[in-house]
Enzyme design. Structure first.
Site, mmCIF file in Angstrom:
data_model
loop_
_atom_site.group_PDB
_atom_site.id
_atom_site.type_symbol
_atom_site.label_atom_id
_atom_site.label_comp_id
_atom_site.label_asym_id
_atom_site.label_seq_id
_atom_site.Cartn_x
_atom_site.Cartn_y
_atom_site.Cartn_z
ATOM 1 N N TYR A 17 16.398 31.245 71.208
ATOM 2 C CA TYR A 17 16.344 32.610 70.691
ATOM 3 C C TYR A 17 17.679 33.192 71.109
ATOM 4 C CZ TYR A 17 11.254 32.344 70.190
ATOM 5 O OH TYR A 17 9.980 32.008 69.811
ATOM 6 N N ASP A 39 12.544 33.364 63.020
ATOM 7 C CA ASP A 39 11.351 34.017 62.461
ATOM 8 C C ASP A 39 10.554 34.802 63.499
ATOM 9 O OD1 ASP A 39 10.349 31.964 63.979
ATOM 10 O OD2 ASP A 39 9.152 31.042 62.402
ATOM 11 N N HIS A 82 6.271 29.907 62.462
ATOM 12 C CA HIS A 82 5.946 30.067 63.881
ATOM 13 C C HIS A 82 4.449 29.840 64.124
ATOM 14 C CE1 HIS A 82 8.565 31.405 67.212
ATOM 15 N NE2 HIS A 82 7.431 31.551 67.861
HETATM 16 C C1 LIG Z 1 1.945 29.095 72.443
HETATM 17 C C2 LIG Z 1 3.088 28.910 71.513
HETATM 18 C C3 LIG Z 1 4.363 29.199 71.945
HETATM 19 C C4 LIG Z 1 5.447 29.036 71.078
HETATM 20 N N1 LIG Z 1 6.702 29.282 71.544
HETATM 21 C C5 LIG Z 1 7.757 29.087 70.730
HETATM 22 C C6 LIG Z 1 9.077 29.264 71.213
HETATM 23 O O1 LIG Z 1 9.290 29.578 72.373
HETATM 24 N N2 LIG Z 1 10.089 29.097 70.335
HETATM 25 C C7 LIG Z 1 9.886 28.730 69.027
HETATM 26 O O2 LIG Z 1 10.834 28.601 68.268
HETATM 27 N N3 LIG Z 1 8.645 28.520 68.561
HETATM 28 C C8 LIG Z 1 7.582 28.669 69.379
HETATM 29 N N4 LIG Z 1 6.331 28.420 68.911
HETATM 30 C C9 LIG Z 1 6.149 27.915 67.528
HETATM 31 C C10 LIG Z 1 6.150 26.380 67.507
HETATM 32 O O3 LIG Z 1 7.413 25.864 67.802
HETATM 33 C C11 LIG Z 1 5.752 25.868 66.114
HETATM 34 O O4 LIG Z 1 6.586 26.439 65.152
HETATM 35 C C12 LIG Z 1 4.293 26.146 65.775
HETATM 36 O O5 LIG Z 1 3.478 26.087 66.919
HETATM 37 C C13 LIG Z 1 3.789 25.151 64.754
HETATM 38 O O6 LIG Z 1 2.457 25.393 64.439
HETATM 39 P P1 LIG Z 1 1.222 24.599 65.070
HETATM 40 O O7 LIG Z 1 0.969 25.199 66.399
HETATM 41 O O8 LIG Z 1 0.131 24.857 64.101
HETATM 42 O O9 LIG Z 1 1.611 23.151 65.164
HETATM 43 C C14 LIG Z 1 5.239 28.584 69.750
HETATM 44 C C15 LIG Z 1 3.950 28.274 69.329
HETATM 45 C C16 LIG Z 1 2.874 28.426 70.191
HETATM 46 C C17 LIG Z 1 1.498 28.076 69.706
#
Ligand SMILES: Cc1cc2nc3c(=O)[nH]c(=O)nc-3n(C[C@H](O)[C@H](O)[C@H](O)COP(=O)(O)O)c2cc1C
Length: 442
Positions: free
Chosen positions: A200, A228, A327
């Protein structure tokens, strides 16, 4: 300031890497060391505190945890993990934006794609391996950077890194990891194990550049710029967690707060609150991509592309890859499922797939989901929650087990489709239907 003057170790540690204070607290603010009497007092007060109902529930759930061999699909792992997690972690990991429409539809979108398998093909020796940015992965999935793995397990991201090494898959590390980038790099099985870094971008260019240089020096191989999730979103499961816990600790009696009839600001900050505060919300193609290029020679991938137009702009900006992602439905509810965006991109701008690497994440729960995305041109598929749940419930072994499940499903699917390598997965092998199956896998 909820914990001012108290021992905040248990709330601080799972969400802050060990180098947080060194990096963020100026030296003049270090007020000296803790005297021995205070440490003793803290220890005694922790000992006498007694366990909360939620802690006791977790202890009981851990005692009754089913053996890993009983987890035969990703859903099993998620369900087990949800029972074992402290409520706060469960709420943070599971939460999604507003009414969770996009979160649910991310998964359901895969159900609208059916296969047109080819038969009478030689399929012995199916090989699901592939390359992402030139790095080999044993199967076409990667661990998508997700914050705060230590909320679910004391070893957190280390479980993910070790599991990725054991199974030969690739890992993207969240810039909001609960361990330091150095600790995660040190957990690699060998110095050659590739790690990608999700960033980020901070408002302050110097801080952002420092972070990129730090991970580059530690050997991280690519920068995934998340675009996003720059502003704080509305995740109500997470927001409600303190209220839920308050009532739960109160033996299920709903707290009868005195009804004060005045409008107050709802505290929607939740567990992720502090994480977005320093984000640069004024990034542009013209400004930000050249800026990253001026800081690093690492490949740059844009994470969070949600429409065809932005996919094209990312290509024109020279990015080495794009992640079609919303996300995991945690930001803007009603943003399209990535699988639908992938389908549109394939139909409207097939040139994008030859000009950059296209990845997708969100709602992936089966090997067939992965194969459908690859048929439409995705090179790799990311999973977020599934890996968080696997490591929370079973540590490193859970991560390995999850990959093995997907590997088995992917290999079976490839053989059944009549293909031996991922290059043979082509659009003709899938068809989009305009009806939703009666029993979607949810
Ligand atoms: C608890 C949690 C924390 C996340 N933290 C980040 C993050 O720090 N940076 C980021 O780019 N995406 C983050 N994401 C999004 C994930 O990288 C990913 O895009 C997303 O979880 C994909 O969907 P799924 O959980 O259905 O597999 C996060 C998702 C979750 C569930």
């Amino acid at each position: 300031m909820d914990h001012a003057g108290q021992d905040a170790t248990t709330v601080f540690v799972p969400v802050h890497p060990s180098d947080t204070l060194d990096k963020n607290l100026p030296h003049e603010k270090h007020l000296g060391s803790l005297d021995k009497t205070s440490i003793q007092e803290l220890r005694t007060s922790v000992k006498n505190k007694g366990k909360t109902r939620d802690e006791l529930r977790v202890e009981e759930a851990i005692k009754n945890k089913p053996p890993l061999r009983r987890m035969i699909n990703i859903q099993d792992i998620e369900e087990t993990a949800k029972k074992l997690l402290p409520y706060k972690a469960f709420a943070y990991y599971s939460s999604a934006a507003d009414d969770s429409i996009t979160h649910v539809e991310n998964s359901r979108a895969f159900s609208r794609f059916f296969f047109c398998p080819r038969i009478m093909k030689e399929v012995s020796g199916v090989d699901p391996s592939t390359l992402m940015l030139g790095y080999k992965s044993s199967i076409p999935i990667y661990i998508s950077g997700s914050a705060l793995a230590r909320l679910g397990h004391p070893l957190g991201e280390v479980n993910l890194t070790r599991g990725a090494y054991q199974t030969g898959i690739l890992q993207m590390v969240s810039s909001n990891s609960s361990l330091s980038y150095r600790q995660i790099a040190a957990a690699r099985g060998s110095p050659d194990q590739p790690l990608f870094f999700q960033i980020y971008k901070q408002k302050n260019d110097q801080s952002a550049a420092k972070r990129i240089r730090e991970v580059e020096a530690l050997g991280y191989k690519a920068i995934f710029l998340t675009v996003d999730a720059l502003v704080h979103s509305n995740r109500e499961l997470d927001t409600r967690a303190p209220h839920y816990l308050e009532d739960y600790e109160n033996q299920g009696q709903v707290t009868q707060e005195k009804a004060v009839e005045e409008a107050v600001d709802i505290d929607t900050v939740g567990t992720a609150g502090g994480l977005v505060a320093s984000n640069d919300i004024d990034m542009t193609w013209e400004k930000t991509i050249p800026w990253i290029r001026s800081v690093t020679k690492l490949p740059v991938v844009i994470k969070g592309i949600q429409c065809v137009q932005d996919a094209v702009l990312a290509v024109e900006a020279g990015c080495e890859g794009i992640v079609l992602s919303n996300h995991g439905g945690r930001q803007l509810d009603f943003s399209l499922p990535p699988m639908e965006v992938l389908y549109k991109l394939r139909n409207e701008r097939p040139d994008v797939f030859t000009r950059t690497e296209v990845y997708i994440d969100g709602g992936v729960r089966r090997g067939t989901d992965v194969l459908k995305a690859l048929c439409l041109g995705a090179r790799m598929v990311g999973l977020g929650r599934a890996f968080l749940f696997a490591q929370s419930a079973y540590g490193e072994a859970g991560v390995v087990h999850l990959v093995r499940i997907l590997e088995r499903e992917i290999k079976f699917g490839m053989a059944s489709l009549g293909v031996r390598t991922v290059d043979e997965l082509v659009p003709d092998l899938v068809e989009r239907v305009d009806w939703q199956p009666l029993a979607p896998k949810l």
